[in-house]
Design a protein around this motif. Sequence first.
Motif, PDB file in Angstrom:
ATOM      1  N   LYS A   1      -2.081   2.728 -11.603  1.00 37.18           N
ATOM      2  CA  LYS A   1      -1.602   3.513 -10.464  1.00 37.18           C
ATOM      3  C   LYS A   1      -2.641   3.616  -9.362  1.00 37.18           C
ATOM      4  CE  LYS A   1       1.836   6.315 -12.769  1.00 37.18           C
ATOM      5  NZ  LYS A   1       2.294   7.671 -13.080  1.00 37.18           N
TER       6      LYS A   1
ATOM      7  N   HIS B   1       3.786  -1.216  -4.291  1.00 37.94           N
ATOM      8  CA  HIS B   1       2.557  -2.008  -4.192  1.00 37.94           C
ATOM      9  C   HIS B   1       2.182  -2.636  -5.533  1.00 37.94           C
ATOM     10  CE1 HIS B   1       1.834   0.504  -0.491  1.00 37.94           C
ATOM     11  NE2 HIS B   1       1.750  -0.745  -0.042  1.00 37.94           N
ATOM     12  N   ARG B   2       2.320  -1.870  -6.603  1.00 39.47           N
ATOM     13  CA  ARG B   2       1.984  -2.408  -7.930  1.00 39.47           C
ATOM     14  C   ARG B   2       2.880  -3.593  -8.284  1.00 39.47           C
ATOM     15  NH1 ARG B   2       2.088   3.105  -9.326  1.00 39.47           N
ATOM     16  NH2 ARG B   2       3.916   2.777 -10.656  1.00 39.47           N
TER      17      ARG B   2
ATOM     18  N   GLY C   1      -1.793   1.546  -6.210  1.00 37.61           N
ATOM     19  CA  GLY C   1      -0.881   2.083  -5.198  1.00 37.61           C
ATOM     20  C   GLY C   1       0.393   2.581  -5.846  1.00 37.61           C
ATOM     21  N   ASN C   2       1.387   2.791  -5.017  1.00 37.08           N
ATOM     22  CA  ASN C   2       2.666   3.270  -5.548  1.00 37.08           C
ATOM     23  C   ASN C   2       3.395   2.121  -6.249  1.00 37.08           C
ATOM     24  OD1 ASN C   2       3.849   1.714  -3.546  1.00 37.08           O
ATOM     25  ND2 ASN C   2       4.276   3.447  -2.211  1.00 37.08           N
ATOM     26  N   ALA C   3       4.577   2.393  -6.758  1.00 37.53           N
ATOM     27  CA  ALA C   3       5.299   1.402  -7.554  1.00 37.53           C
ATOM     28  C   ALA C   3       5.590   0.135  -6.763  1.00 37.53           C
ATOM     29  CB  ALA C   3       6.608   2.007  -8.074  1.00 37.53           C
TER      30      ALA C   3
END
Length: 122
Positions: free
Chosen positions: A52, A59-60, A55-57
């Motif tokens: 995490k 970005h991941r 970044g947020n979901a």
Amino acid sequence: MLPKNQRLRLSQDFTATVRSGARTGRRNVVLYARVRSEEPQGNNRFGFIVSKAVGNAVHRNVVKRRMRALAAQFTADATGLDVVVRALPGSADINWDELSQQVRSALGSVLQKARTKHEKGL
């Protein structure tokens, strides 16, 4: 997506690769690799760790998709390796070319270290 036989799926495989494999890092990625003794000439298997902190979901998932695409390019060299790619926080902010260059550079280095470590019996 990588075929099932080219993915690390079990936590034991991730743990063994990270703890006992060779390690090398670049600015935005860290790679771990180990030679599988039970299947020395099988497919290379890849696993990805994107925390995490990246970044947020959204970005991941972008980072994971990019890394899977890069891994798909390296599956032709079937040498029986397990490779874990850990994305560091800056990996979401760089472009494709820079990420590709860092992964390629790190992969070449970690493969050489893993083979040397395996030959020495460590």
